[in-house]
Scaffold this motif. Structure first.
Motif, PDB file in Angstrom:
ATOM      1  N   ASP A 262      14.541   3.009   5.914  1.00  0.00           N
ATOM      2  CA  ASP A 262      14.449   4.234   5.430  1.00  0.00           C
ATOM      3  C   ASP A 262      13.464   5.154   6.097  1.00  0.00           C
ATOM      4  OD1 ASP A 262      15.938   2.657   2.816  1.00  0.00           O
ATOM      5  OD2 ASP A 262      14.290   1.800   2.688  1.00  0.00           O
ATOM      6  N   GLU A 263      12.172   4.243   6.609  1.00  0.00           N
ATOM      7  CA  GLU A 263      11.694   5.387   7.458  1.00  0.00           C
ATOM      8  C   GLU A 263      12.435   6.647   8.593  1.00  0.00           C
ATOM      9  OE1 GLU A 263       8.961   6.141   5.857  1.00  0.00           O
ATOM     10  OE2 GLU A 263       8.371   3.979   5.092  1.00  0.00           O
ATOM     11  N   VAL A 264      14.139   5.908   8.735  1.00  0.00           N
ATOM     12  CA  VAL A 264      14.383   6.704   9.319  1.00  0.00           C
ATOM     13  C   VAL A 264      15.144   7.849   8.723  1.00  0.00           C
ATOM     14  CG1 VAL A 264      16.633   7.070  11.166  1.00  0.00           C
ATOM     15  CG2 VAL A 264      15.280   4.997  11.197  1.00  0.00           C
TER      16      VAL A 264
ATOM     17  N   ILE B 214       2.705  11.984   9.772  1.00  0.00           N
ATOM     18  CA  ILE B 214       3.103  11.015   9.606  1.00  0.00           C
ATOM     19  C   ILE B 214       4.331   9.628   9.676  1.00  0.00           C
ATOM     20  CG2 ILE B 214       2.212   8.585   8.178  1.00  0.00           C
ATOM     21  CD1 ILE B 214      -0.216  10.216   6.514  1.00  0.00           C
ATOM     22  N   GLU B 215       5.121  10.835   9.259  1.00  0.00           N
ATOM     23  CA  GLU B 215       6.092   9.713   9.466  1.00  0.00           C
ATOM     24  C   GLU B 215       7.506   9.949  10.450  1.00  0.00           C
ATOM     25  OE1 GLU B 215       8.606  10.076   5.361  1.00  0.00           O
ATOM     26  OE2 GLU B 215       7.930   8.171   5.305  1.00  0.00           O
ATOM     27  N   GLN B 216       7.319  10.683  11.674  1.00  0.00           N
ATOM     28  CA  GLN B 216       7.441  10.919  12.544  1.00  0.00           C
ATOM     29  C   GLN B 216       6.563  10.399  13.650  1.00  0.00           C
ATOM     30  OE1 GLN B 216       6.302  13.277  15.192  1.00  0.00           O
ATOM     31  NE2 GLN B 216       4.499  13.355  14.532  1.00  0.00           N
TER      32      GLN B 216
ATOM     33  N   ASP C 126      12.354   4.624  -2.394  1.00  0.00           N
ATOM     34  CA  ASP C 126      12.393   3.809  -1.730  1.00  0.00           C
ATOM     35  C   ASP C 126      10.636   3.250  -1.026  1.00  0.00           C
ATOM     36  OD1 ASP C 126      14.916   4.581  -0.663  1.00  0.00           O
ATOM     37  OD2 ASP C 126      14.278   5.996   0.857  1.00  0.00           O
ATOM     38  N   GLU C 127      10.331   4.694  -1.491  1.00  0.00           N
ATOM     39  CA  GLU C 127       8.062   4.511  -0.867  1.00  0.00           C
ATOM     40  C   GLU C 127       7.787   3.321  -1.831  1.00  0.00           C
ATOM     41  OE1 GLU C 127       7.693   5.191   1.702  1.00  0.00           O
ATOM     42  OE2 GLU C 127       8.320   6.722   1.869  1.00  0.00           O
ATOM     43  N   ALA C 128       8.380   3.427  -3.341  1.00  0.00           N
ATOM     44  CA  ALA C 128       7.797   2.056  -4.612  1.00  0.00           C
ATOM     45  C   ALA C 128       8.807   0.696  -4.401  1.00  0.00           C
ATOM     46  CB  ALA C 128       8.606   3.122  -5.285  1.00  0.00           C
ATOM     47  N   ARG C 129       9.620   1.228  -3.868  1.00  0.00           N
ATOM     48  CA  ARG C 129      10.487  -0.192  -3.330  1.00  0.00           C
ATOM     49  C   ARG C 129      10.222  -1.123  -2.114  1.00  0.00           C
ATOM     50  NH1 ARG C 129      15.218  -0.122  -0.594  1.00  0.00           N
ATOM     51  NH2 ARG C 129      15.630   1.801  -0.343  1.00  0.00           N
ATOM     52  N   HIS C 130      10.056  -0.213  -1.189  1.00  0.00           N
ATOM     53  CA  HIS C 130       8.936  -1.189   0.380  1.00  0.00           C
ATOM     54  C   HIS C 130       7.337  -1.658  -0.324  1.00  0.00           C
ATOM     55  CE1 HIS C 130      10.214   2.656   3.104  1.00  0.00           C
ATOM     56  NE2 HIS C 130      11.662   1.689   2.154  1.00  0.00           N
ATOM     57  N   ALA C 131       6.599  -0.796  -1.236  1.00  0.00           N
ATOM     58  CA  ALA C 131       5.581  -1.365  -1.745  1.00  0.00           C
ATOM     59  C   ALA C 131       5.644  -3.217  -2.817  1.00  0.00           C
ATOM     60  CB  ALA C 131       4.843  -0.788  -3.153  1.00  0.00           C
TER      61      ALA C 131
ATOM     62  N   SER D  35       0.209   4.969   7.829  1.00  0.00           N
ATOM     63  CA  SER D  35       0.353   4.664   6.504  1.00  0.00           C
ATOM     64  C   SER D  35       1.781   4.608   6.200  1.00  0.00           C
ATOM     65  CB  SER D  35      -0.703   4.260   5.525  1.00  0.00           C
ATOM     66  OG  SER D  35      -0.150   4.318   4.316  1.00  0.00           O
ATOM     67  N   GLY D  36       2.571   4.064   6.737  1.00  0.00           N
ATOM     68  CA  GLY D  36       3.883   4.575   6.374  1.00  0.00           C
ATOM     69  C   GLY D  36       4.921   3.424   5.268  1.00  0.00           C
TER      70      GLY D  36
ATOM     71  N   ARG E 205       0.791  -0.813   0.139  1.00  0.00           N
ATOM     72  CA  ARG E 205      -0.084  -0.241  -0.114  1.00  0.00           C
ATOM     73  C   ARG E 205       0.735   1.189  -0.260  1.00  0.00           C
ATOM     74  NH1 ARG E 205      -3.944   0.038   5.280  1.00  0.00           N
ATOM     75  NH2 ARG E 205      -1.957   1.146   5.721  1.00  0.00           N
ATOM     76  N   GLU E 206       2.043   1.591  -0.081  1.00  0.00           N
ATOM     77  CA  GLU E 206       3.016   2.012  -0.191  1.00  0.00           C
ATOM     78  C   GLU E 206       2.524   2.978  -1.340  1.00  0.00           C
ATOM     79  OE1 GLU E 206       6.819   3.094   2.597  1.00  0.00           O
ATOM     80  OE2 GLU E 206       6.036   0.911   3.212  1.00  0.00           O
ATOM     81  N   VAL E 207       2.726   1.717  -1.792  1.00  0.00           N
ATOM     82  CA  VAL E 207       2.772   2.930  -3.091  1.00  0.00           C
ATOM     83  C   VAL E 207       1.928   4.117  -3.606  1.00  0.00           C
ATOM     84  CG1 VAL E 207       1.023   1.798  -4.576  1.00  0.00           C
ATOM     85  CG2 VAL E 207       1.997   2.168  -5.521  1.00  0.00           C
TER      86      VAL E 207
END
Ligand SMILES: [Fe+2]
Ligand SMILES: [Fe+2]
Ligand SMILES: [Fe+2]
Length: 237
Positions: free
Chosen positions: A145-147, A110-112, A61-66, A236-237, A29-31
């Motif tokens: 990556d989220e860090v 959201i990310e923090q 990164d977000e695309a890669r997580h998806a 939704s990170g 869903r990160e896509v």
């Protein structure tokens, strides 16, 4: 938005193995994030080159997580395009209802929120406990990556504010202005909000060679009531 991943993930009565499926779903869903980041980047002119470099790195990164979510499902023999329902309503709403800086504010908010113990660390620990090596590996990358993304947010969003608290509040405020009409989409026939969980879970059980746990298979909590971010449970990170 028929399956609430966070409510399941944080429910202690459920075992870690099926939780890996919910995490693959969250990754897939990160896509939605590159979909809203691309517009921030394209619609924010006159920043230093480093801004575009950092933001593009994050977008990728977000695309890669998806893709990690995709690989997780494929590895379990699950036909994810058919079995796992994802949508782009979050990015659609952000792209059509907010200005670029407001979108960045929501992203930062959201990310923090992913960094506390119940965020990315928790997901990684569930991955380890599940004995699904891919899940643990993916969550390790996701966390790292989220860090970095939290750092990108500090460098390119937070600096617009004198008071960091105000920066977070602004993100929260922008997010709460976004209208996501769960019931209306169903009434208009745009979606069924189908509960895809029982079929996907049973499919994974076949692969694992175990009998489905009736309590796990019966899970049917949607996003109708719960906003999908960490304010209530998780993001939704
Ligand atoms: Fe991620
Ligand atoms: Fe991120
Ligand atoms: Fe992400």
């Amino acid at each position: 938005m028929g399956v609430n991943a966070e409510v399941f993930l944080y429910d202690e009565k459920f075992p870690p193995e099926p939780k890996t499926l919910m995490m693959f779903y969250k990754r897939l869903r990160e896509v939605d994030v590159p979909e809203m980041m691309a517009s921030i980047i394209a619609e924010t002119p006159d920043k230093p080159w480093e801004y575009y470099r950092d933001m593009t790195r994050q977008l990728w990164d977000e695309a890669r997580h998806a893709m990690m979510g995709e690989v997780g499902f494929v590895n379990l023999g699950i036909d994810w395009p058919k079995q796992v329902m994802i949508n782009f309503t979050w990015s659609l709403a952000l792209n059509t209802q907010l200005k670029p800086i407001e979108r960045h504010a929501v992203l930062y908010f959201i990310e923090q929120g992913l960094m506390p113990k119940n965020g990315k660390r928790f997901e990684w620990e569930v991955g380890l406990a599940s004995h699904n090596p891919l899940s643990a590996l993916f969550q390790d990358y996701d966390w790292a990556d989220e860090v970095l993304h939290a750092r990108v947010g500090r460098d390119w969003y937070l600096k617009n504010f004198e008071d960091p608290k105000k920066a977070v509040q602004y993100g929260d405020h922008c997010w709460s202005r976004v209208l996501m009409n769960w019931a209306k989409w169903r009434e208009e026939g745009l979606t069924q909000h189908r509960n895809w969980w029982p079929d996907t879970y049973r499919e994974a059980c076949k692969h694992w060679g175990v009998e489905p746990d009736p309590q796990v298979a019966a899970y049917s909590t949607t996003y109708e009531q719960v906003r999908a971010d960490l304010k209530t449970i998780s993001a939704s990170g």
